[in-house]
Structure formats: C-alpha cells, structure tokens
Scaffold this motif. Structure first.
Motif, short mmCIF file in Angstrom:
data_model
loop_
_atom_site.label_atom_id
_atom_site.label_comp_id
_atom_site.label_asym_id
_atom_site.label_seq_id
_atom_site.Cartn_x
_atom_site.Cartn_y
_atom_site.Cartn_z
N TYR A 68 -12.89 6.23 -20.23
CA TYR A 68 -12.70 7.21 -19.18
C TYR A 68 -12.62 8.60 -19.80
CZ TYR A 68 -11.61 3.49 -15.88
OH TYR A 68 -11.68 2.39 -15.07
N ILE A 69 -12.91 9.59 -18.99
CA ILE A 69 -12.77 10.99 -19.42
C ILE A 69 -11.63 11.60 -18.63
CG2 ILE A 69 -13.85 13.26 -19.49
CD1 ILE A 69 -16.56 11.80 -19.71
N ASP A 70 -10.62 12.06 -19.33
CA ASP A 70 -9.48 12.73 -18.72
C ASP A 70 -9.80 14.23 -18.68
OD1 ASP A 70 -6.31 13.07 -18.38
OD2 ASP A 70 -7.01 14.44 -19.93
N ILE A 71 -9.58 14.86 -17.52
CA ILE A 71 -9.94 16.28 -17.38
C ILE A 71 -8.73 17.20 -17.45
CG2 ILE A 71 -12.07 15.76 -16.15
CD1 ILE A 71 -10.63 16.74 -13.56
N THR A 72 -7.67 16.74 -18.09
CA THR A 72 -6.51 17.60 -18.29
C THR A 72 -6.95 18.93 -18.89
OG1 THR A 72 -5.05 15.72 -18.60
CG2 THR A 72 -4.31 17.80 -19.52
N SER A 73 -6.28 19.98 -18.46
CA SER A 73 -6.63 21.33 -18.91
C SER A 73 -6.67 21.45 -20.42
CB SER A 73 -5.63 22.34 -18.35
OG SER A 73 -5.74 22.34 -16.95
N GLY A 74 -7.42 22.39 -20.86
CA GLY A 74 -7.62 22.64 -22.28
C GLY A 74 -8.87 23.48 -22.46
N ALA A 75 -9.91 23.09 -21.75
CA ALA A 75 -11.17 23.83 -21.84
C ALA A 75 -11.10 25.07 -20.96
CB ALA A 75 -12.32 22.95 -21.37
N LEU A 91 -22.84 10.61 -15.77
CA LEU A 91 -22.02 9.42 -15.78
C LEU A 91 -21.58 8.95 -14.40
CD1 LEU A 91 -19.74 10.44 -18.77
CD2 LEU A 91 -21.61 8.77 -18.82
N GLY A 92 -21.65 9.82 -13.41
CA GLY A 92 -21.10 9.48 -12.10
C GLY A 92 -19.62 9.85 -12.06
N ASP A 93 -18.96 9.45 -11.00
CA ASP A 93 -17.59 9.90 -10.80
C ASP A 93 -16.52 8.82 -11.00
OD1 ASP A 93 -17.81 8.33 -8.53
OD2 ASP A 93 -17.68 10.00 -7.12
N GLU A 94 -16.90 7.61 -11.36
CA GLU A 94 -15.92 6.53 -11.42
C GLU A 94 -15.10 6.46 -12.71
OE1 GLU A 94 -17.99 2.95 -10.49
OE2 GLU A 94 -18.13 3.47 -8.36
N HIS A 95 -15.47 7.23 -13.73
CA HIS A 95 -14.74 7.17 -15.00
C HIS A 95 -14.19 8.53 -15.42
CE1 HIS A 95 -15.42 2.96 -16.24
NE2 HIS A 95 -16.29 3.06 -15.25
N ILE A 96 -13.96 9.38 -14.45
CA ILE A 96 -13.35 10.68 -14.69
C ILE A 96 -11.97 10.65 -14.04
CG2 ILE A 96 -13.52 13.16 -14.30
CD1 ILE A 96 -16.59 12.72 -13.98
N THR A 137 -7.21 10.36 -7.83
CA THR A 137 -6.30 9.23 -7.61
C THR A 137 -6.90 7.88 -7.99
OG1 THR A 137 -6.98 9.09 -5.29
CG2 THR A 137 -5.03 10.38 -5.76
N GLU A 138 -7.96 7.49 -7.32
CA GLU A 138 -8.47 6.12 -7.45
C GLU A 138 -8.82 5.73 -8.88
OE1 GLU A 138 -11.70 5.61 -4.61
OE2 GLU A 138 -10.57 6.89 -3.21
N ASN A 139 -9.51 6.61 -9.59
CA ASN A 139 -9.92 6.28 -10.95
C ASN A 139 -8.73 6.08 -11.88
OD1 ASN A 139 -12.51 6.59 -9.97
ND2 ASN A 139 -12.87 8.55 -10.94
N ALA A 140 -7.72 6.92 -11.72
CA ALA A 140 -6.52 6.77 -12.55
C ALA A 140 -5.82 5.46 -12.25
CB ALA A 140 -5.57 7.94 -12.35
N LEU A 141 -5.77 5.06 -10.98
CA LEU A 141 -5.15 3.79 -10.62
C LEU A 141 -5.92 2.62 -11.24
CD1 LEU A 141 -4.29 4.47 -6.88
CD2 LEU A 141 -2.69 4.36 -8.82
N ARG A 142 -7.26 2.72 -11.25
CA ARG A 142 -8.07 1.67 -11.88
C ARG A 142 -7.85 1.66 -13.39
NH1 ARG A 142 -12.23 2.96 -9.66
NH2 ARG A 142 -13.37 4.03 -11.27
N TRP A 143 -7.80 2.85 -14.01
CA TRP A 143 -7.58 2.96 -15.45
C TRP A 143 -6.20 2.37 -15.81
CZ3 TRP A 143 -4.25 6.78 -17.95
CH2 TRP A 143 -4.33 6.76 -19.34
N LEU A 144 -5.23 2.61 -14.97
CA LEU A 144 -3.88 2.09 -15.21
C LEU A 144 -3.78 0.59 -14.92
CD1 LEU A 144 -1.82 5.01 -13.69
CD2 LEU A 144 -1.92 4.35 -16.12
N GLY A 145 -4.82 0.01 -14.33
CA GLY A 145 -4.80 -1.41 -14.00
C GLY A 145 -4.08 -1.71 -12.70
N LEU A 146 -3.94 -0.71 -11.85
CA LEU A 146 -3.22 -0.88 -10.58
C LEU A 146 -4.15 -1.14 -9.40
CD1 LEU A 146 -0.60 1.97 -11.09
CD2 LEU A 146 -0.30 -0.50 -11.47
N LEU A 147 -5.45 -1.06 -9.63
CA LEU A 147 -6.45 -1.39 -8.59
C LEU A 147 -7.29 -2.55 -9.03
CD1 LEU A 147 -8.08 1.89 -7.16
CD2 LEU A 147 -6.58 0.30 -6.01
#
Length: 147
Positions: A68-75, A91-96, A137-147
C-alpha cells in the motif's frame, strides 16, 4: 498477520538515515507473500520509485497484492498532487491509504487541517468522491485486516 508501516522518503533529522528509506529497498518484501505493508509519505522525494515498486507488487502477487502507499504529509503539495495523479492512473485507488501523522486528541486541529488538505489534493488529482472515500477509510480498514 498484522500490517506493517515502513517509513519511506526523506527524514528531516540531522543524520543520513534517509539512505535506508528508498522504496526500491522494499522489493525484498516480494519474498514474504501475505504480509500487508505500506510505504509512508508516498516516499517523497522518490514518489515515482514508490509507484514503480508498488506496480511490481501488483504484477507479481497475482491477486494477493499486499503493498500500500500511505499518503501521510511530507511531500510538498506540487509533488504530492502529481504523485497522487500518477498513482490513481497507474495503480488505481484500492492501495492508497490516508495518514495524518499526528496524535489525538492533542493534535486534533492539525489532523483536521491534514484531512482537509489531503482531500483537496485528491480532488485536484482527479479523484472521485468514491475514490476519496476508499483512500480515507476503506483501504486503511482493508490494510489493517478489518475488512
């Protein structure tokens, strides 16, 4: 089975620790299928490298794409909007996934600012309301294993 977050991108400290934060160094994770991990800060200043590495994971994991790509500030905004546009196209939007890089409750004002700015940047990059919902929301929940 827990997700992992790797700091990728430049670090603002005084030492040379950024030499260990290049996205290409995480290609080794291909040898550990099933581990969900994210590269933080969209890997700025190596945003294109981040997208390329994630593309490699997409192609090599045959339905088990775990990066996944995390878009936390920095850039800076100009790079981040460009990287978001490229990421959505390539890449599409499912892994951001969204990240704020702050603690609550003491950082609530900062978190609200980050949320507002990142939503604006996603819109500027061409994201639809559905894409913004997935990223926020949704992608983070999937990354966390909650979806």
């Amino acid at each position: 089975r827990k997700p992992m977050l790797f700091h990728t991108g430049i670090l603002w400290g005084t030492s040379d620790t950024s030499q260990y934060c290049r996205p290409a160094f995480f290609e080794i994770m291909l040898h550990y299928p099933g581990i969900r991990f994210a590269m933080a800060h969209i890997s700025w200043p190596w945003t294109d490298e981040c997208l390329a590495v994630n593309g490699k994971f997409r192609e090599n994991q045959e339905g088990e794409w775990t990066s996944y790509i995390d878009i936390t500030s920095g850039a800076p905004r100009i790079w981040k909007v460009d990287a978001l546009r490229k990421a959505l196209c390539y890449l599409g939007d499912e892994h951001i996934i969204y990240g704020s890089d702050c603690r609550l409750p003491e950082g609530a004002d900062y978190a609200a600012l980050r949320l507002r700015e990142d939503t604006e940047m996603l819109r500027e990059a061409g994201a639809s309301p559905e894409t913004i919902a997935r990223v926020m929301t949704e992608n983070a929940l999937r990354w966390l294993g909650l979806l």
